[in-house]
Design a protein around this motif. Sequence first.
Motif, short mmCIF file in Angstrom:
data_model
loop_
_atom_site.label_atom_id
_atom_site.label_comp_id
_atom_site.label_asym_id
_atom_site.label_seq_id
_atom_site.Cartn_x
_atom_site.Cartn_y
_atom_site.Cartn_z
N THR A 32 5.39 -45.24 37.48
CA THR A 32 5.67 -46.63 37.74
C THR A 32 4.59 -47.42 38.71
O THR A 32 4.90 -48.39 38.92
CB THR A 32 6.88 -46.73 38.03
OG1 THR A 32 6.92 -46.10 39.54
CG2 THR A 32 7.99 -46.31 37.46
N ARG A 81 3.41 -39.60 33.60
CA ARG A 81 3.92 -40.08 32.32
C ARG A 81 4.02 -39.11 31.51
O ARG A 81 4.93 -38.97 30.56
CB ARG A 81 3.06 -41.25 31.93
CG ARG A 81 3.20 -42.52 32.68
CD ARG A 81 2.69 -43.84 32.20
NE ARG A 81 1.51 -43.56 31.59
CZ ARG A 81 0.45 -43.74 32.22
NH1 ARG A 81 0.72 -44.43 33.63
NH2 ARG A 81 -0.87 -43.63 31.94
N THR A 114 7.23 -36.73 31.91
CA THR A 114 8.53 -37.74 31.37
C THR A 114 8.31 -37.54 29.99
O THR A 114 9.39 -37.35 29.38
CB THR A 114 8.24 -39.19 32.03
OG1 THR A 114 8.15 -39.08 33.45
CG2 THR A 114 9.64 -39.73 31.48
N GLN A 170 11.34 -35.66 27.62
CA GLN A 170 12.38 -36.41 26.95
C GLN A 170 12.12 -36.01 25.64
O GLN A 170 13.18 -35.88 24.82
CB GLN A 170 12.31 -37.83 27.35
CG GLN A 170 12.48 -38.08 28.77
CD GLN A 170 12.94 -39.49 29.04
OE1 GLN A 170 12.40 -40.32 28.63
NE2 GLN A 170 14.19 -39.68 29.63
N THR A 207 16.77 -37.29 31.07
CA THR A 207 16.86 -38.90 31.48
C THR A 207 16.61 -38.79 33.05
O THR A 207 15.83 -39.79 33.44
CB THR A 207 18.10 -39.11 31.20
OG1 THR A 207 18.51 -39.19 29.75
CG2 THR A 207 18.28 -40.72 31.47
N ARG A 233 13.25 -39.88 35.21
CA ARG A 233 12.84 -41.44 35.26
C ARG A 233 13.30 -41.71 36.69
O ARG A 233 12.68 -42.81 37.17
CB ARG A 233 13.31 -41.83 34.08
CG ARG A 233 12.60 -41.87 32.92
CD ARG A 233 12.71 -42.76 31.69
NE ARG A 233 12.15 -42.72 30.55
CZ ARG A 233 11.15 -43.16 30.31
NH1 ARG A 233 10.37 -43.73 31.36
NH2 ARG A 233 10.44 -42.92 29.17
#
Length: 329
Positions: free
Chosen positions: A6, A48, A51, A55, A66, A69
């Motif tokens: 992020t 990223r 993640t 997922q 989940t 994140r």
Amino acid sequence: MSGLRTASEHWNRTADCVKAKEHGLVKQQIQICKRNMELMPVVAHATRQTTDVCQYLFAQYRWNCTSVRMAPKYLPDLTGGSREQAYVHALSAAALAQTISKACTQGATTKCSCGRIPNEAPPSEFKWGGCGDDLRFGMIFSASFADSPFLKRKKRSKQAMMNLHNNNAGRKIISDSLVTDCKCHGVSGSCNIKTCWKALPDMRTVGTKIQERYRLAVEVVNKKVKNSKERRFVPLMDKKTSFSENELIYYTKSPDYCLPDGGLGSMGTRGRECEKTNDGSIGCQSMCCGRGFTSQVVEVKHRCECKYFYCCYVECKTCTKKVEINRCR
């Protein structure tokens, strides 16, 4: 794994490294960041990748990754010593090694370049050439960056010991995944020049290999070494006397993830989609834990009757179809 996915990818000031502390970077990682500014967008990309792959591969399971994140403020499913925690750490360390190695090949940094020419002989009639992935540099950087939060402590916690082992396991798995790619070169498709190089697979392939290790993860206990102040992990099962460096380990049994429980890091499966005729993990019986499910028929628009026109475009119609969606109660 930090929450860098992020964070801003415009790393052009050392102040950006200090600011990244908000995303979970510790002091040692901030120092590495300052020395390797041009590599930080690659580190963010690796986060990223972790993640997205996690997922994707666990989308059809009760635990669907989940909570990853929420980095760096993880729930207990990723801090309590579970096999899910083992998987995420192994995957993130492997992703960092892979993305850094490939960034070297692509010329994204001056700190590394192409991988070394292998000592082994290339396939018959081929020569080593091209630009192989610099796995050596990727492994070193991954170990330095991913392991640093768990190394600078006088007495390592049980969780730190577990994370270090699983980080290394992830890197060992990706190191063992290095393959030989070959290509013919020549005028008009001829094969006058034949070259090979070493390359790493994509992260979904690596993630699948680590997922196999996740299923076979070894439950351990932390025992004191005889005549020493040190402690080490040993397998809980008496029949297994040790574990290898590429096996994942955990010390806390996972919950069934059926119902929400913040203390266990379980989000539950209420509202999750399932397939009522499937007998596997995505099936409603398994996904809904016997609570039952609701069904709803909806109309979905999709492209259909597509035609190719020379030159060069495709024209499609918009059609609708009825789809049954099942959700856990």
